[in-house]
Motif scaffolding. Structure first.
Motif, PDB file in Angstrom:
ATOM      1  N   VAL A   1       8.482   7.141  -9.871  1.00  0.00           N
ATOM      2  CA  VAL A   1       7.970   6.666  -8.591  1.00  0.00           C
ATOM      3  C   VAL A   1       7.740   5.159  -8.651  1.00  0.00           C
ATOM      4  N   HIS A   2       7.183   4.715  -9.753  1.00  0.00           N
ATOM      5  CA  HIS A   2       6.871   3.290  -9.880  1.00  0.00           C
ATOM      6  C   HIS A   2       8.140   2.428  -9.871  1.00  0.00           C
TER       7      HIS A   2
ATOM      8  N   ALA B   1       8.738   2.061  -6.147  1.00  0.00           N
ATOM      9  CA  ALA B   1       7.566   1.567  -5.418  1.00  0.00           C
ATOM     10  C   ALA B   1       7.193   0.139  -5.809  1.00  0.00           C
ATOM     11  N   SER B   2       7.661  -0.314  -6.955  1.00  0.00           N
ATOM     12  CA  SER B   2       7.383  -1.684  -7.399  1.00  0.00           C
ATOM     13  C   SER B   2       8.536  -2.632  -7.098  1.00  0.00           C
ATOM     14  N   ASP B   3       9.602  -2.121  -6.506  1.00  0.00           N
ATOM     15  CA  ASP B   3      10.789  -2.920  -6.202  1.00  0.00           C
ATOM     16  C   ASP B   3      10.596  -3.614  -4.855  1.00  0.00           C
ATOM     17  N   ARG B   4      10.525  -4.921  -4.870  1.00  0.00           N
ATOM     18  CA  ARG B   4      10.253  -5.693  -3.660  1.00  0.00           C
ATOM     19  C   ARG B   4      11.306  -5.458  -2.580  1.00  0.00           C
ATOM     20  N   GLU B   5      12.554  -5.287  -2.986  1.00  0.00           N
ATOM     21  CA  GLU B   5      13.613  -5.067  -2.004  1.00  0.00           C
ATOM     22  C   GLU B   5      13.477  -3.691  -1.345  1.00  0.00           C
ATOM     23  N   VAL B   6      13.122  -2.677  -2.134  1.00  0.00           N
ATOM     24  CA  VAL B   6      12.995  -1.326  -1.612  1.00  0.00           C
ATOM     25  C   VAL B   6      11.860  -1.230  -0.592  1.00  0.00           C
ATOM     26  N   VAL B   7      10.732  -1.869  -0.871  1.00  0.00           N
ATOM     27  CA  VAL B   7       9.541  -1.713  -0.020  1.00  0.00           C
ATOM     28  C   VAL B   7       9.428  -2.812   1.028  1.00  0.00           C
ATOM     29  N   ARG B   8      10.452  -3.608   1.176  1.00  0.00           N
ATOM     30  CA  ARG B   8      10.399  -4.762   2.087  1.00  0.00           C
ATOM     31  C   ARG B   8       9.879  -4.405   3.474  1.00  0.00           C
ATOM     32  N   TYR B   9      10.350  -3.294   4.043  1.00  0.00           N
ATOM     33  CA  TYR B   9       9.974  -2.928   5.406  1.00  0.00           C
ATOM     34  C   TYR B   9       8.912  -1.840   5.465  1.00  0.00           C
ATOM     35  N   LEU B  10       8.388  -1.426   4.312  1.00  0.00           N
ATOM     36  CA  LEU B  10       7.469  -0.296   4.262  1.00  0.00           C
ATOM     37  C   LEU B  10       6.017  -0.744   4.303  1.00  0.00           C
ATOM     38  N   THR B  11       5.130   0.232   4.497  1.00  0.00           N
ATOM     39  CA  THR B  11       3.710  -0.092   4.642  1.00  0.00           C
ATOM     40  C   THR B  11       3.018  -0.311   3.299  1.00  0.00           C
ATOM     41  N   PHE B  12       3.672   0.009   2.203  1.00  0.00           N
ATOM     42  CA  PHE B  12       3.063  -0.135   0.879  1.00  0.00           C
ATOM     43  C   PHE B  12       3.911  -1.034  -0.003  1.00  0.00           C
ATOM     44  N   GLY B  13       3.339  -1.404  -1.131  1.00  0.00           N
ATOM     45  CA  GLY B  13       4.075  -2.114  -2.166  1.00  0.00           C
ATOM     46  C   GLY B  13       4.279  -3.603  -1.904  1.00  0.00           C
TER      47      GLY B  13
ATOM     48  N   ASN C   1       4.098  -2.055  -5.607  1.00  0.00           N
ATOM     49  CA  ASN C   1       2.977  -1.477  -6.335  1.00  0.00           C
ATOM     50  C   ASN C   1       2.821  -2.066  -7.720  1.00  0.00           C
ATOM     51  N   ASN C   2       1.568  -2.094  -8.191  1.00  0.00           N
ATOM     52  CA  ASN C   2       1.341  -2.195  -9.625  1.00  0.00           C
ATOM     53  C   ASN C   2       1.166  -0.771 -10.150  1.00  0.00           C
ATOM     54  N   GLU C   3       1.028  -0.613 -11.461  1.00  0.00           N
ATOM     55  CA  GLU C   3       0.970   0.736 -12.025  1.00  0.00           C
ATOM     56  C   GLU C   3      -0.234   1.525 -11.508  1.00  0.00           C
ATOM     57  N   GLU C   4      -1.361   0.866 -11.323  1.00  0.00           N
ATOM     58  CA  GLU C   4      -2.547   1.547 -10.815  1.00  0.00           C
ATOM     59  C   GLU C   4      -2.316   2.048  -9.390  1.00  0.00           C
ATOM     60  N   ASP C   5      -1.656   1.235  -8.569  1.00  0.00           N
ATOM     61  CA  ASP C   5      -1.338   1.664  -7.202  1.00  0.00           C
ATOM     62  C   ASP C   5      -0.532   2.959  -7.216  1.00  0.00           C
ATOM     63  N   THR C   6       0.496   3.008  -8.056  1.00  0.00           N
ATOM     64  CA  THR C   6       1.369   4.178  -8.102  1.00  0.00           C
ATOM     65  C   THR C   6       0.634   5.408  -8.605  1.00  0.00           C
ATOM     66  N   LYS C   7      -0.169   5.257  -9.635  1.00  0.00           N
ATOM     67  CA  LYS C   7      -0.924   6.404 -10.158  1.00  0.00           C
ATOM     68  C   LYS C   7      -1.938   6.907  -9.140  1.00  0.00           C
ATOM     69  N   ASN C   8      -2.577   5.995  -8.416  1.00  0.00           N
ATOM     70  CA  ASN C   8      -3.528   6.402  -7.381  1.00  0.00           C
ATOM     71  C   ASN C   8      -2.814   7.147  -6.248  1.00  0.00           C
ATOM     72  N   PHE C   9      -1.627   6.663  -5.888  1.00  0.00           N
ATOM     73  CA  PHE C   9      -0.840   7.332  -4.856  1.00  0.00           C
ATOM     74  C   PHE C   9      -0.533   8.766  -5.270  1.00  0.00           C
ATOM     75  N   LEU C  10      -0.064   8.949  -6.503  1.00  0.00           N
ATOM     76  CA  LEU C  10       0.286  10.292  -6.963  1.00  0.00           C
ATOM     77  C   LEU C  10      -0.929  11.213  -6.985  1.00  0.00           C
ATOM     78  N   GLN C  11      -2.053  10.706  -7.461  1.00  0.00           N
ATOM     79  CA  GLN C  11      -3.266  11.518  -7.500  1.00  0.00           C
ATOM     80  C   GLN C  11      -3.670  11.970  -6.104  1.00  0.00           C
ATOM     81  N   ARG C  12      -3.549  11.060  -5.146  1.00  0.00           N
ATOM     82  CA  ARG C  12      -3.907  11.387  -3.763  1.00  0.00           C
ATOM     83  C   ARG C  12      -2.966  12.456  -3.197  1.00  0.00           C
ATOM     84  N   GLU C  13      -1.660  12.281  -3.423  1.00  0.00           N
ATOM     85  CA  GLU C  13      -0.698  13.244  -2.878  1.00  0.00           C
ATOM     86  C   GLU C  13      -0.833  14.613  -3.546  1.00  0.00           C
ATOM     87  N   ILE C  14      -1.048  14.632  -4.843  1.00  0.00           N
ATOM     88  CA  ILE C  14      -1.204  15.903  -5.553  1.00  0.00           C
ATOM     89  C   ILE C  14      -2.465  16.631  -5.067  1.00  0.00           C
ATOM     90  N   SER C  15      -3.530  15.880  -4.783  1.00  0.00           N
ATOM     91  CA  SER C  15      -4.771  16.500  -4.309  1.00  0.00           C
ATOM     92  C   SER C  15      -4.603  17.151  -2.945  1.00  0.00           C
TER      93      SER C  15
END
Length: 200
Positions: free
Chosen positions: A22-23, A26-38, A40-54
């Protein structure tokens, strides 16, 4: 109801061990250029996964963030999401993101077809909508390919990454979906195999 399976893909729930894959996108500037996130740093990605899994265990479940994986290689290449936004009016929204090395190969359209079909067949939605940045031509084309219609232009409705952003609004209705899929070969089965018989 999950996983969903198409000719080349399996869309499944995320697990904690997915975070490196995922990281990668999610950390690729070109991929997330038009998206609402990113990006990401590693903490951002891990927090995202924890939230989605919950959210996976909520009943009734109304939010599905799914890991898109290549069936043959079992490689995670992106995320596709569908969320029930209005239960009374049976409205849902979708969003998606793929690693850039898998752009332009039909995976985006194949996965969107599966997610939208899931929304109408399993979540009993009447309308599915999505938005995209006006410059995100590739995303708009994916929505057009599956029969979504451009309904409007939303002016400065998102405050994202330090600026107000406009969006195109696309949507498709359940009866329109039935017409678009045409020779769709069958409903979702217990194997969740979705055999799309029309071309991207």
């Amino acid at each position: 109801m999950i996983p969903l399976e198409t000719q080349r893909l399996i869309l499944r729930d995320f697990v904690e061990s997915d975070w490196p894959a995922v990281h990668q996108y999610a950390s690729d500037r070109e991929v997330v250029r038009y998206l609402t996130f990113g990006p990401n740093n590693e903490e951002d990605t891990k927090n995202f996964l924890q939230r989605e899994i919950s959210l996976q265990g909520k009943e009734p479940r109304q939010h599905f963030a799914l890991a898109v994986t290549l069936k043959a290689q079992k490689q995670l290449i992106g995320i596709y999401r569908i969320s029930v936004k209005d239960t009374i009016n049976k409205t849902g929204s979708i969003g998606y993101c793929l690693s850039k090395e898998f752009w332009g190969q039909g995976y985006a359209t194949e996965a969107v077809k599966a997610v939208v079909s899931f929304g109408f067949q399993e979540l009993d939605l009447h309308r599915v909508f999505a938005t995209c940045h006006p410059e995100n031509i590739a995303s708009a084309r994916v929505m057009q390919k599956i029969g979504m219609q451009q309904e409007g232009y939303l002016r400065e409705h998102h405050w994202i990454k330090g600026e107000w952003r406009d969006s195109w609004l696309y949507a498709i209705l359940e009866h329109e979906w039935r017409g678009v899929k045409g020779s769709f070969s069958g409903n979702l089965t217990h194997r969740r195999l979705i055999d799309f018989s029309w071309k991207d």
